[in-house]
Design a protein around this motif. Structure first.
Motif, PDB file in Angstrom:
ATOM      1  N   LEU A 410       0.835  -1.197   0.000  1.00 43.41           N
ATOM      2  CA  LEU A 410       0.000   0.000   0.000  1.00 43.41           C
ATOM      3  C   LEU A 410       0.876   1.256   0.000  1.00 43.41           C
ATOM      4  N   ALA A 413       2.269   1.609  -3.430  1.00 45.43           N
ATOM      5  CA  ALA A 413       1.274   2.046  -4.413  1.00 45.43           C
ATOM      6  C   ALA A 413       0.940   3.533  -4.253  1.00 45.43           C
TER       7      ALA A 413
ATOM      8  N   GLU B 236      -3.586 -13.287  -5.273  1.00 49.23           N
ATOM      9  CA  GLU B 236      -2.215 -13.158  -4.757  1.00 49.23           C
ATOM     10  C   GLU B 236      -2.104 -12.098  -3.659  1.00 49.23           C
ATOM     11  N   SER B 237      -3.102 -11.214  -3.567  1.00 47.80           N
ATOM     12  CA  SER B 237      -3.034 -10.191  -2.515  1.00 47.80           C
ATOM     13  C   SER B 237      -4.204 -10.346  -1.549  1.00 47.80           C
ATOM     14  N   TYR B 238      -4.575 -11.589  -1.266  1.00 45.94           N
ATOM     15  CA  TYR B 238      -5.655 -11.911  -0.315  1.00 45.94           C
ATOM     16  C   TYR B 238      -6.979 -11.275  -0.736  1.00 45.94           C
ATOM     17  N   TYR B 240      -7.274  -8.210  -1.697  1.00 46.45           N
ATOM     18  CA  TYR B 240      -7.209  -6.770  -1.431  1.00 46.45           C
ATOM     19  C   TYR B 240      -6.899  -5.990  -2.714  1.00 46.45           C
ATOM     20  N   ALA B 242      -3.879  -4.188  -5.406  1.00 48.63           N
ATOM     21  CA  ALA B 242      -2.938  -3.091  -5.186  1.00 48.63           C
ATOM     22  C   ALA B 242      -3.691  -1.888  -4.639  1.00 48.63           C
ATOM     23  N   LYS B 243      -3.118  -1.249  -3.640  1.00 48.22           N
ATOM     24  CA  LYS B 243      -3.693  -0.068  -3.006  1.00 48.22           C
ATOM     25  C   LYS B 243      -5.114  -0.335  -2.493  1.00 48.22           C
ATOM     26  N   ASN B 244      -5.376  -1.570  -2.121  1.00 50.48           N
ATOM     27  CA  ASN B 244      -6.692  -2.001  -1.619  1.00 50.48           C
ATOM     28  C   ASN B 244      -7.817  -1.724  -2.622  1.00 50.48           C
ATOM     29  N   TYR B 252     -13.007  -8.186   3.417  1.00 46.65           N
ATOM     30  CA  TYR B 252     -12.481  -7.660   4.681  1.00 46.65           C
ATOM     31  C   TYR B 252     -12.978  -8.520   5.850  1.00 46.65           C
ATOM     32  N   TYR B 255     -11.227 -11.920   5.722  1.00 46.74           N
ATOM     33  CA  TYR B 255      -9.829 -11.846   6.163  1.00 46.74           C
ATOM     34  C   TYR B 255      -9.759 -11.761   7.688  1.00 46.74           C
ATOM     35  N   ASN B 256     -10.545 -10.847   8.247  1.00 44.12           N
ATOM     36  CA  ASN B 256     -10.443 -10.625   9.690  1.00 44.12           C
ATOM     37  C   ASN B 256     -11.104 -11.740  10.507  1.00 44.12           C
ATOM     38  N   PHE B 258     -11.809 -14.994   9.441  1.00 40.74           N
ATOM     39  CA  PHE B 258     -11.373 -16.372   9.254  1.00 40.74           C
ATOM     40  C   PHE B 258      -9.872 -16.524   9.076  1.00 40.74           C
ATOM     41  N   ARG B 259      -9.234 -15.583   8.375  1.00 44.23           N
ATOM     42  CA  ARG B 259      -7.792 -15.743   8.197  1.00 44.23           C
ATOM     43  C   ARG B 259      -7.051 -15.472   9.515  1.00 44.23           C
ATOM     44  N   THR B 260      -7.519 -14.440  10.239  1.00 44.74           N
ATOM     45  CA  THR B 260      -6.848 -14.180  11.514  1.00 44.74           C
ATOM     46  C   THR B 260      -7.562 -14.854  12.686  1.00 44.74           C
TER      47      THR B 260
END
Lengths: 457, 293
Positions: A410, A413, B236-238, B240, B242-244, B252, B255-256, B258-260
């Motif tokens: 981020l 970017a 490749e970026s979960y 998200y 580039a630059k979300n 979101y 990710y929060n 189940f991944r964490t």
């Protein structure tokens, strides 16, 4: 009067009742009896490992008089399933092979909640600790303890086509620093035929940073986290790297193109679009497998250093074998883990099948690692990778590692935006500010995790 | 006829039991969880409103909310008019042609978001993908456009894939509604000198208003639940990007939660999404009623 007419609640409920009775009956009749659980269940996520372990496990079973079940599961599903099973306290495999950056998902909260066994004492007890490349323990360590056996080292080199390099007049032996690499890159990255499309690029770099930015940061000695787990990527050195990276990917004299993944990489190599590709040991085998037409034309070289005499490699990827806390046979699981990873009888053959050099330093003398590889212009690639292996940088794990990766990308970017609008003027200040902001965001996630740890102690 | 005795309750009991087990219990649990920070269901700590505070201060959540809202707006403003246009085209054609094209336009929806995500990630490949090559041929630019790694192009890429996926689906609703419109009303309007646009705007559209409202609501709800498509395109970026730029609310949450393993924060995100969808749906229904009046 038929049965259906006698039924007091109508035809539809009768049909539903029949369906329910038949379904339950069929389920009971066709239910398979569960076979007894084997003594150990081990799960892997790669075909090559699965094939190697399938060959080796019968010997372990015979030597120990036990039954081992081997399973192959897609890596993403494996991580999610094992993680969920650990969190929910349901049955897990005894041993599971995981990719790098997954340890953090198992080491959140209080230590007693970790679903994986602490292997530190066993590694020291069995004299393995000193035989393994030390930097690789960092991937599998949390709060000073080691939770998985590292499978590999994955030193990073650059792959190139010898014929293309000769055609472009590149003397590979001179590319010992990134400055020289960029200089040559700017010479060959151009549109020679005037069709307004560049003919060659010097190197494949991810447009969005990602793994290539990470690998370069590690090569320079940078880290997402330090050994104590503190956020560590917002440094002047990382800011310098981001500036350099922006220039190579977005600058007026850019030298890099993002080839993507899979088939497009092979096509870019065959077309000669990109001269240098990233080649950790595992990927050298992927090239052999996916781009066989380049056999005999490919070669490898160490990464250029950031400073003369500096580190000539980095690292990309990593697999580790975890013993789950739920195992009923921890000692047997430990024996199997050692057998699968360190049994001398298989190390050489496994290298030939995968190009992945063993993590055990004393296995680097195996004759298989000296063997010339015809795909790589008869270079002894095992020896080349092994020579770089001790230099591979440490990569520290954290429960908020994914957040760190996201926030580094981020910061990169956001800095591109500034560069595209204002060029290099004020760029470093913007990068520093973006990195600081990214680090603060990661710390917020880390603080939450820390609070949970304290509250549930 | 009113049944007496326990039999009706016996028949209802499986439904009630399953509803309680899979709807009511999780619903209540999700409310409770939103006030805890958790490490999966194993350990948790009461944090009061901290999860919500964290969300509203988190730049990633802001990006997710903005991206999802943009996607929802684009879905309503681009996807639905396209679906309506196709439906109008097919409505005027013969039944055999209509059946064939209805199947063609609907078929992307049969394969699901994951397959479409994989397919489009190949189509978007810089230099070699069909889309960059097509753009280069047509416009002499775009050959090296990084659709899935350039923040400026990620949302357009997701929108393009979603159009291919859902335009045909919504077209089927509109087509079905168009076929119920009273032809005599349209005919009368034409005789009175109304243009094709006037007939559509003043006769056809009001006649199928209920379907339009339904499709708009479902599209907005679906948009706020967007997940598999960006996750596959940006794996490749979960998810998200580039630059979300491809981050959605459900990505979101996933990710929060189940991944964490922080199901508490995941629940808090879930409640915020539910509130947003509920509010927007309410506004839409109110607006539809007002226009009806």
């Amino acid at each position: 009067m038929s049965l259906i007419d006698k039924y007091p609640y109508g035809k539809a409920p009768f049909a539903l009742l029949v369906i329910a009775i038949v379904s339950v009956g069929l389920r009971i009749a066709t239910a398979r009896r569960h076979a007894d659980r084997p003594d150990l269940v081990v799960v892997t996520h790669t075909d090559a490992h699965y094939a190697a372990y399938r060959k080796a496990i019968p010997r372990f079973e015979q030597e120990h008089g036990v039954k081992v079940q081997l399973q192959l599961v897609n890596w993403a599903s494996l991580q999610a399933r094992v993680q969920n099973a650990v969190l929910a306290g349901t049955e897990t495999p005894d041993l599971a092979e995981m990719f790098e950056s997954t340890l953090g998902t198992f080491t959140r909260g209080p230590a007693e909640d970790f679903g994986v066994m602490d292997l530190t004492d066993r590694l020291h007890r069995d004299g393995l600790y000193d035989r393994i490349v030390e930097s690789r323990f960092s991937l599998w360590s949390a709060r000073g303890r080691i939770y998985a056996l590292p499978h590999d080292v994955h030193p990073l080199m650059l792959a190139y086509r010898t014929d293309l390099v000769a055609k472009l007049g590149i003397d590979v032996s001179q590319l010992d620093t990134w400055d020289k690499f960029v200089e040559v890159g700017q010479r060959i990255t151009r549109d020679a035929d005037g069709d307004k499309v560049l003919d060659h690029y010097m190197i494949d770099l991810r447009f969005d940073g990602a793994w290539s930015l990470d690998a370069l940061m590690w090569q320079r000695g940078g880290q997402f986290f330090d050994a104590q787990g503190n956020v560590a990527f917002a440094t002047e050195d990382t800011a310098e790297l981001i500036r350099w990276y922006i220039l190579q990917v977005h600058g007026p004299h850019k030298i890099a193109f993002d080839c993507g993944w899979g088939q497009s990489v092979g096509k870019a190599m065959t077309d000669g679009l990109v001269v240098f590709q990233w080649a950790p040991d595992w990927r050298s085998w992927v090239f052999e497998d996916e781009v066989p037409s380049l056999k005999g034309k490919m070669a490898l070289m160490p990464l250029p250093a950031w400073k003369p005499g500096g580190r000539r490699t980095s690292v990309w990827g990593g697999t580790g074998l975890m013993i789950m806390k739920g195992t009923k046979n921890p000692e047997l699981a430990w024996e199997l883990a050692k057998f699968l990873y360190f049994d001398g009888r298989d190390q050489g053959q496994r290298f030939l099948a995968t190009n992945i050099i063993p993590v055990l330093k004393d296995a680097w003398n195996l004759p298989e690692l000296e063997r010339p590889n015809p795909y790589w212009s008869n270079l002894p690639i095992g020896r080349m990778y092994a020579a770089l292996a001790p230099e591979t940088p440490a990569v520290y794990s954290s429960p908020v590692e994914a957040q760190a990766r996201i926030n580094l990308d981020l910061a990169y970017a956001r800095s591109i935006d500034h560069f595209l609008k204002h060029g290099e003027a004020g760029l470093m200040e913007v990068i520093r500010a973006n990195l600081a902001e990214g680090a603060a965001a990661v710390r917020r996630y880390a603080d939450r995790e820390h609070k949970l740890r304290v509250a549930t102690r | 006829m009113i049944y007496k005795g326990p039999a009706p309750y016996l028949f209802l009991s499986p439904y009630l039991f399953l509803t309680a087990l899979f709807v009511i219990v999780p619903f209540v649990n999700a409310i409770v969880l939103a006030f805890y920070e958790t490490n999966g269901p194993r350990s948790r700590a009461f944090v009061g409103l901290d999860n919500f505070r964290f969300l509203f201060q988190d730049a990633n959540f802001h990006a997710a909310l903005l991206n999802t809202t943009i996607f929802a707006l684009v879905s309503v403003c681009v996807q639905l008019p396209l679906a309506m246009g196709l439906a109008l085209l097919l409505n005027g054609s013969g039944s055999r042609v209509r059946s064939i094209f209805r199947l063609i336009f609907f078929s992307p929806n049969l394969v699901g978001q994951v397959l479409v995500g994989i397919l489009f990630s190949v189509l978007f490949t810089p230099r070699y993908g069909l889309i960059p090559r097509g753009l280069q041929e047509l416009l002499h630019r775009g050959l090296e456009a990084q659709w899935l790694t350039d923040p400026r192009l990620i949302m357009p890429a997701i929108v393009m894939a979603s159009l291919w996926l859902w335009v045909g689906f919504n077209m089927v609703y509109f087509l079905a509604a168009l076929q119920t419109v009273d032809k005599s009303l349209e005919e009368a309007a034409r005789i009175d000198g109304a243009s094709a646009w006037q007939v559509f705007w003043h006769v056809t559209l009001p006649s199928m208003r209920h379907v339009v409202v339904f499709v708009v609501i479902m599209t907005v709800i679906g948009s706020y639940q967007l997940f598999e498509l960006p996750l596959t395109l940006l794996s490749e970026s979960y998810g998200y990007g580039a630059k979300n730029a491809g981050l959605t609310l459900i990505t979101y949450l996933n990710y929060n939660g189940f991944r964490t393993g922080d199901l508490g924060l995941g629940s808090a995100v879930g409640w915020v999404i539910a509130l947003i969808i509920f509010t927007i749906s309410l506004i839409q229904i109110r607006f539809a009623r007002l226009t009806e009046d």
